[in-house]
Design a protein around this motif. Structure first.
Motif, short mmCIF file in Angstrom:
data_model
loop_
_atom_site.label_atom_id
_atom_site.label_comp_id
_atom_site.label_asym_id
_atom_site.label_seq_id
_atom_site.Cartn_x
_atom_site.Cartn_y
_atom_site.Cartn_z
N ASP A 136 0.83 -1.21 0.00
CA ASP A 136 0.00 0.00 0.00
C ASP A 136 0.86 1.25 0.00
O ASP A 136 0.55 2.24 -0.68
CB ASP A 136 -0.93 0.01 1.22
N LEU A 137 1.95 1.22 0.75
CA LEU A 137 2.85 2.38 0.79
C LEU A 137 3.61 2.53 -0.52
O LEU A 137 3.76 3.64 -1.05
CB LEU A 137 3.83 2.25 1.96
N LEU A 138 4.09 1.42 -1.07
CA LEU A 138 4.81 1.48 -2.34
C LEU A 138 3.96 2.08 -3.45
O LEU A 138 4.47 2.75 -4.35
CB LEU A 138 5.29 0.08 -2.75
N HIS A 139 2.66 1.85 -3.38
CA HIS A 139 1.76 2.39 -4.40
C HIS A 139 1.72 3.92 -4.38
O HIS A 139 1.30 4.54 -5.35
CB HIS A 139 0.35 1.84 -4.22
N THR A 140 2.16 4.54 -3.28
CA THR A 140 2.17 6.00 -3.20
C THR A 140 3.47 6.59 -3.74
O THR A 140 3.58 7.81 -3.88
CB THR A 140 1.98 6.47 -1.74
N PHE A 141 4.47 5.74 -4.04
CA PHE A 141 5.77 6.22 -4.49
C PHE A 141 5.78 6.38 -6.01
O PHE A 141 5.09 5.65 -6.73
CB PHE A 141 6.86 5.23 -4.10
N PRO A 142 6.60 7.30 -6.53
CA PRO A 142 6.82 7.37 -7.98
C PRO A 142 7.46 6.07 -8.47
O PRO A 142 8.21 5.42 -7.73
CB PRO A 142 7.77 8.56 -8.15
N THR A 143 7.19 5.70 -9.72
CA THR A 143 7.74 4.46 -10.25
C THR A 143 8.96 4.69 -11.14
O THR A 143 9.54 3.74 -11.65
CB THR A 143 6.67 3.70 -11.06
N VAL A 144 9.34 5.94 -11.33
CA VAL A 144 10.53 6.27 -12.12
C VAL A 144 11.46 7.11 -11.25
O VAL A 144 11.02 8.05 -10.59
CB VAL A 144 10.15 7.05 -13.40
N GLY A 145 12.74 6.78 -11.26
CA GLY A 145 13.71 7.52 -10.46
C GLY A 145 14.05 6.79 -9.17
O GLY A 145 13.23 6.09 -8.59
N THR A 146 15.29 6.97 -8.72
CA THR A 146 15.77 6.32 -7.51
C THR A 146 15.14 6.92 -6.26
O THR A 146 15.00 8.14 -6.15
CB THR A 146 17.30 6.46 -7.42
N ILE A 147 14.78 6.06 -5.32
CA ILE A 147 14.33 6.50 -4.00
C ILE A 147 15.48 6.25 -3.03
O ILE A 147 15.83 5.10 -2.76
CB ILE A 147 13.05 5.76 -3.58
N LEU A 148 16.07 7.32 -2.56
CA LEU A 148 17.27 7.24 -1.72
C LEU A 148 16.89 7.10 -0.26
O LEU A 148 16.15 7.92 0.28
CB LEU A 148 18.14 8.48 -1.92
N ARG A 149 17.39 6.04 0.37
CA ARG A 149 17.18 5.85 1.80
C ARG A 149 18.18 6.70 2.57
O ARG A 149 19.36 6.75 2.22
CB ARG A 149 17.35 4.39 2.19
N ILE A 150 17.70 7.34 3.64
CA ILE A 150 18.54 8.25 4.43
C ILE A 150 18.43 7.89 5.90
O ILE A 150 17.32 7.67 6.42
CB ILE A 150 18.08 9.72 4.24
N THR A 151 19.56 7.83 6.59
CA THR A 151 19.56 7.68 8.04
C THR A 151 20.00 9.00 8.67
O THR A 151 20.62 9.84 8.01
CB THR A 151 20.49 6.55 8.50
N ILE A 152 19.67 9.18 9.95
CA ILE A 152 19.98 10.43 10.65
C ILE A 152 20.79 10.11 11.90
O ILE A 152 20.39 9.27 12.71
CB ILE A 152 18.69 11.18 11.05
N ASP A 153 21.92 10.79 12.05
CA ASP A 153 22.72 10.60 13.25
C ASP A 153 21.92 10.99 14.49
O ASP A 153 21.13 11.94 14.47
CB ASP A 153 23.99 11.46 13.19
#
Length: 373
Positions: A136-153
């Protein structure tokens, strides 16, 4: 305040001092993007900050141009400045958050620093989050272009999170980019700054316009890094099918639709060609394939496997083709250098989806594709 060689410096003493940093003349709120642990906001601070912003806007101070890179230009060497849209924020472990950023471009592919046999004991991850995101969440994401995962210190999480809102475009300064098992991710540290952007900002308009163009152009769903055309080591008989990304495949709500993708094949189980077929003679190979949008498992099985491997070639010939597909460096005699990092080529393949009969798990199968080497 002290003067050294004619310049004025503010000296920070950890025992007694406190500080807070705010957006400059374009700032709209009075929330610091960074502050010391001792800092306590006061009501009169807002008046001081507003006055400083007005002075800066009216002064002749020259702004130093800042270079913003797209995700297509990221690297592991420099701290980068990027303009991205916040797609999602979630907790992936106790006191550990992950932010999902996107700008519509394709991050560069990375070399694979693994031997083929490593996949048996320690499989390449399909994603960086411990538990895959829901469909369900993936369906809200764009299907073209990289989705960059980010962590926070940990030490800067409180101040950074107040500038991150799902659906908001932001400028992020000083992002540290790294690679884990061939997958890009970023780290926000105490030196990171974040600035919210309105949808009317020219940088946002440019990114959105480029993305809209990619959606309209049939070839733009191919990875940027595969141009002008993928390797010819595979042939497909589904050339009438338009190109799709792996995110298109993952998020398509129905099954048994056929997709034509351009991917890299980064791993195979089993990795020995002698084990590709079951005792009954049926092909049963699981490949790990990736493009800039996702990494998935794709199976070459049964009759589709027969077509993919072009029948039953000799073990030496099949190994030669497999090495090319997986980016294994080879000698003139066709011997593979197994200890050298791999750089798999971009290849075309057709995929179809189905559900396992025993569960609701969606799987991908390679079809209408031949590995010709």
């Amino acid at each position: 305040m002290k003067i050294h060689d004619g310049d004025v410096y503010a000296i920070f003493n950890k025992k007694f001092s406190s500080f807070s940093l705010y957006e400059g003349k374009h700032g709209e709120d009075f929330l610091p993007y960074q502050a010391s642990s001792r800092f306590q906001a006061r009501k009169q601070d807002e008046k001081l900050i507003a006055g400083l912003r007005k002075w800066l806007a009216d002064s002749k101070v020259i702004d130093v141009p800042i270079n913003f890179l797209s995700l297509r230009e990221i690297n592991e060497v420099d701290r980068l400045n990027v303009v991205c849209k916040v797609l999602h924020i979630c907790e992936i472990a106790t006191d550990e958050l992950m932010v999902f950023l996107w700008d519509g471009t394709d991050a560069p592919p990375m070399i694979i620093r693994r031997k083929l046999e490593d996949e048996i004991r320690n499989q390449l991850p399909l994603c960086l989050e411990p538990i895959p995101l829901s469909m369900d969440l993936l369906h809200t994401f764009p299907t073209v272009g990289t989705i960059l995962r980010i962590t926070i210190d940990q030490d800067c999480r409180k101040y950074i999170l107040q500038f991150l809102k799902v659906g908001q475009w932001v400028k992020i300064f000083n992002v540290l980019c790294k690679v884990h098992e061939g997958l890009w991710y970023g780290v926000l540290t105490s030196s990171t700054r974040i600035q919210k952007l309105p949808n009317e900002d020219m940088l946002v308009i440019e990114h959105q316009s480029d993305y809209d163009h990619r959606l309209l152009c049939k070839l733009e769903r191919m990875p940027y890094w595969s141009f002008p055309w993928p390797s010819r080591i595979t042939e497909v008989t589904c050339s009438d099918v338009t190109f799709a990304t792996l995110m298109d495949v993952l998020t398509y709500r129905k099954v048994r639709k056929k997709f034509r993708c351009v991917v890299r094949v980064v791993a195979a189980i089993p990795w020995r060609v002698e084990d590709f077929r079951a005792p009954c003679g049926t092909y049963r190979v699981r490949f790990t394939v990736e493009d800039p949008t996702a990494r998935v498992h794709a199976f070459a099985y049964g009759e589709d496997g027969e077509k993919f491997f072009d029948g039953h070639p000799s073990a030496d010939e099949l190994m030669r083709r497999l090495y090319k597909l997986l980016g294994v460096a080879m000698s003139a005699e066709g011997k593979g250098f197994m200890d050298v990092a791999r750089n798999p080529p971009w290849v075309q393949c057709c995929l179809k989806t189905s559900y396992l009969s025993s569960s609701k798990t969606k799987i991908c199968k390679i079809c209408d594709t031949k590995l010709v080497g």
